[in-house]
Write a protein that holds these residues in place. Sequence first.
Motif, PDB file in Angstrom:
ATOM      1  N   TRP A  76     -68.458  -0.804 -12.065  1.00  0.00           N
ATOM      2  CA  TRP A  76     -69.541  -1.775 -12.244  1.00  0.00           C
ATOM      3  C   TRP A  76     -69.877  -2.470 -10.926  1.00  0.00           C
ATOM      4  O   TRP A  76     -71.052  -2.670 -10.610  1.00  0.00           O
ATOM      5  CB  TRP A  76     -69.164  -2.796 -13.305  1.00  0.00           C
TER       6      TRP A  76
ATOM      7  N   LEU B  11     -62.987  -9.706 -13.240  1.00  0.00           N
ATOM      8  CA  LEU B  11     -62.848  -8.259 -13.154  1.00  0.00           C
ATOM      9  C   LEU B  11     -61.470  -7.910 -12.615  1.00  0.00           C
ATOM     10  O   LEU B  11     -60.920  -8.617 -11.771  1.00  0.00           O
ATOM     11  CB  LEU B  11     -63.929  -7.680 -12.234  1.00  0.00           C
TER      12      LEU B  11
ATOM     13  N   SER C 263     -65.261 -13.306  -9.511  1.00  0.00           N
ATOM     14  CA  SER C 263     -65.399 -11.896  -9.872  1.00  0.00           C
ATOM     15  C   SER C 263     -64.026 -11.209  -9.839  1.00  0.00           C
ATOM     16  O   SER C 263     -63.130 -11.559 -10.593  1.00  0.00           O
ATOM     17  CB  SER C 263     -66.401 -11.214  -8.949  1.00  0.00           C
ATOM     18  N   ALA C 264     -63.827 -10.262  -8.931  1.00  0.00           N
ATOM     19  CA  ALA C 264     -62.537  -9.578  -8.817  1.00  0.00           C
ATOM     20  C   ALA C 264     -61.617 -10.218  -7.784  1.00  0.00           C
ATOM     21  O   ALA C 264     -60.519  -9.731  -7.547  1.00  0.00           O
ATOM     22  CB  ALA C 264     -62.762  -8.105  -8.455  1.00  0.00           C
TER      23      ALA C 264
ATOM     24  N   HIS D  12     -64.233  -1.465 -14.117  1.00  0.00           N
ATOM     25  CA  HIS D  12     -64.643  -2.674 -13.404  1.00  0.00           C
ATOM     26  C   HIS D  12     -65.063  -2.344 -11.971  1.00  0.00           C
ATOM     27  O   HIS D  12     -66.059  -2.888 -11.468  1.00  0.00           O
ATOM     28  CB  HIS D  12     -63.505  -3.686 -13.409  1.00  0.00           C
TER      29      HIS D  12
ATOM     30  N   ARG E 234     -72.961  -7.245 -19.649  1.00  0.00           N
ATOM     31  CA  ARG E 234     -72.541  -7.347 -18.254  1.00  0.00           C
ATOM     32  C   ARG E 234     -73.190  -8.534 -17.557  1.00  0.00           C
ATOM     33  O   ARG E 234     -74.126  -9.146 -18.058  1.00  0.00           O
ATOM     34  CB  ARG E 234     -72.916  -6.056 -17.506  1.00  0.00           C
TER      35      ARG E 234
END
Length: 320
Positions: free
Chosen positions: A192, A182, A125-126, A189, A93
């Motif tokens: 996390w 993500l 990231s996302a 996801h 991670r």
Amino acid sequence: MAGHEQDLSTAENYRRFAAAVAERSPEYGALAEAVADDEEILGLLATLPGDKRQPNLLFAAARYLLGAPPEPATLRGLVRERAGELTAVVLARRTQTNEAGRCATLLPALARLREPLTLLEVGASAGLNLLPDHYSYDYTGHHVIGTDPEAPVLRCRPHGPVPLPDRVPTVVWRAGIDTAPLDVGAEDHANWLECLLWPGEESRRERLRAALRTAARHRPVVHRGDLLEDLGRIAADAPAGATLVVYHSAVLAYVPESVRRDFAAAVRELGAVWLSNEAPGVIGPVETVDAPNDSFVLVRDGSEVLASTDPHGAWMRWYD
């Protein structure tokens, strides 16, 4: 607060982290102090690469396995009984905190640019920070309405002559780059991202969940790639005639100084507006403002200091 300083011992890094977060998260401040004095945990960390020893990553990995924020006793138990599992999570991670609240400190800088805008976020990231025009904002009573009525309202306390806009800017294209993107629709996801939050910050968890729902509706594109090798290729897809903005928050602290210099040169070659929201000193000596120790500095084009900002977007202090 972000990275692991190679010129400090692991114990010293954890003590520095403890001091930085003591007010924001007393639980993690105390936990970091405990780690700094625990030879068994320090021994496990010594087996990891330097960039995998940082407190944020260790504590998030422990929370991922425990299902709750770790405490000194539960972290010691995890190291003794499940060291292999803990090591595997840490190695697999990354710290990918995707704090949508940072858009509130980014918006005033974006609103000053010539529209329409195209947005390219590094370390996306996302993709939650790719949606500044969809969120709404409350700057201590000054309201800015975003384009998505279901998106969260981001609250930020302005200090100084912050150029607060009356509306969100027009964005015609957006994309992100991340070495491990993500998926906002993947439960693991999202879990996390919650593990990366700190104890005592319930409002951040609610904001994260609302931002994830917003991203699920709009699906910002986040490319798997490298901030140097793929920056130009992805930027080439941005439509002509719009202002290209390359930006990042708490990203360059995790890469070597040589990469930071090469990245700065690559952004300048694109002719883009560059907005950096990083800890003081990350992008160079320009960041000489009197900012709190736990703050970020918002800098335009590597030389113009705009503001000091809260790492999670709770406040900003404008300088020009």
